[in-house]
Design an enzyme around this catalytic site. Structure first.
Site, mmCIF file in Angstrom:
data_model
loop_
_atom_site.group_PDB
_atom_site.id
_atom_site.type_symbol
_atom_site.label_atom_id
_atom_site.label_comp_id
_atom_site.label_asym_id
_atom_site.label_seq_id
_atom_site.Cartn_x
_atom_site.Cartn_y
_atom_site.Cartn_z
ATOM 1 N N LYS A 1 2.001 24.840 -5.664
ATOM 2 C CA LYS A 1 0.769 24.231 -5.149
ATOM 3 C C LYS A 1 0.935 22.716 -5.125
ATOM 4 C CE LYS A 1 -2.064 28.051 -6.854
ATOM 5 N NZ LYS A 1 -3.106 28.481 -7.807
ATOM 6 N N ASP B 1 -1.323 36.945 -15.631
ATOM 7 C CA ASP B 1 -2.297 36.181 -14.866
ATOM 8 C C ASP B 1 -3.725 36.415 -15.344
ATOM 9 O OD1 ASP B 1 -3.002 34.428 -12.703
ATOM 10 O OD2 ASP B 1 -3.730 36.187 -11.619
ATOM 11 N N GLU C 1 4.097 39.500 -11.374
ATOM 12 C CA GLU C 1 2.753 39.125 -11.815
ATOM 13 C C GLU C 1 1.978 40.388 -12.188
ATOM 14 O OE1 GLU C 1 -0.435 36.208 -9.899
ATOM 15 O OE2 GLU C 1 -0.415 38.146 -8.899
ATOM 16 N N LYS D 1 3.973 39.136 -6.480
ATOM 17 C CA LYS D 1 2.581 38.890 -6.796
ATOM 18 C C LYS D 1 1.713 40.080 -6.400
ATOM 19 C CE LYS D 1 1.092 34.655 -6.334
ATOM 20 N NZ LYS D 1 1.029 34.227 -7.746
ATOM 21 N N ARG E 1 0.811 -1.209 0.000
ATOM 22 C CA ARG E 1 0.000 0.000 0.000
ATOM 23 C C ARG E 1 0.849 1.266 0.000
ATOM 24 N NH1 ARG E 1 -2.876 1.816 -2.742
ATOM 25 N NH2 ARG E 1 -3.893 -0.217 -2.690
#
Length: 282
Positions: free
Chosen positions: A138, A221, A200, A170, A103
């Site tokens: 992410k 973006d 960004e 960002k 597993r």
């Protein structure tokens, strides 16, 4: 592109921790009760879906941590495209070790192969264009190095690995700094000459301002296809262009056709489905 293997230093502690989580305090009481200690077995890792394989050495590590006597013969190495029924590898050794490690080995292998498969779907979608598919931060906590390896196995490339290897300014950085200008100026004053700076932007006006200040890359973006075309023309090769937002196998071709250098997608690591791989008796 050559797929360099992962160092065991990156995955062995993760595999060990996963095995400890599964074995608990008493070990595999089911297998220990049913399977004699001296019994051997040979099992086959087989694909049950179409996909791309990644993580075989991680799976090998899981079995061999249970018993160093386990042997794995790989038939379809990482990066291979497989179809249902294809044998990926054969594993032989003490039956108890194979069943106890099954597993944990499959959890890693199916997860990483799912990331590779998702990445490959985008790579195929942009084939024939200059665009390269890249991942993001992410990722599953603790599995970043492994999932970014799986992206490479699927034909993609890696964005930054963490907050410390490049500057990415960002929208919230810009808001806190009081504008693109102050944010870029502070970044340039803070980092060394080898550190790249990416900004960004959401609009062509922001792009114009950023380009005037001299940057290495620009993240476009959630722009429309027309705005992406204009943005690429404005950049004119003075910086690397990266498009992000709403990237799927259906939308990627149009995004790539605008001439961007990179297309980043977070879902290939945070939301890709595991590839169905089974461990079957031979």
């Amino acid at each position: 592109m050559t797929l360099n293997p992962l160092s065991p230093l990156l995955y062995e502690p993760l595999v060990r921790m996963a095995l400890l989580e599964d074995l608990g305090r008493a070990g595999d009481i089911t297998t220990d009760a049913i399977v004699p200690a001296e019994q051997g077995a040979s099992l086959g890792l087989r694909a049950r879906q179409h996909g791309v394989i990644a993580g075989l050495e991680v799976a090998r590590c899981a079995f061999q941590l249970v018993s160093p006597a386990v042997r794995m013969e790989i038939e379809r190495p990482d990066g291979s495209v497989v179809a249902p029924g294809d044998t990926i590898a054969t594993i032989s050794g003490p039956a108890r070790a194979l069943l106890t490690g099954e597993r944990t080995a499959l959890n890693f292998l199916c997860r990483l192969s799912g990331v590779a498969t998702a990445t490959a779907s985008l790579v195929v979608a942009v084939k024939g264009t200059r665009a390269q598919i890249v991942c993001t931060r992410k990722t599953t906590p603790g599995l970043r190095a492994l999932e970014k390896y799986a992206v490479r196995a699927g034909g993609g490339a890696n964005h930054r690995f963490g907050l410390d290897d490049a500057v990415l300014i960002k929208d919230n950085h810009i808001a806190v700094a009081g504008g693109i200008g102050p944010a870029i100026a502070r970044a340039k004053a803070h980092v060394g000459h080898l550190v790249k700076i990416e900004v960004e932007v959401d609009t062509l006006a922001q792009l114009e301002e950023a380009l005037a200040l001299g940057i290495d890359a620009v993240l476009l973006d959630n722009m429309t296809i027309e705005d992406l075309r204009q943005a690429v023309a404005m950049v004119g090769g003075k910086a690397i262009t990266e498009a992000s937002g709403r990237v799927t196998a259906a939308t990627a071709p149009a995004i790539a056709a605008t001439g961007v250098d990179l297309i980043s997608a977070g879902w290939i690591t945070h939301s890709s489905a595991a590839l169905d791989i089974g461990l079957d008796h031979l």
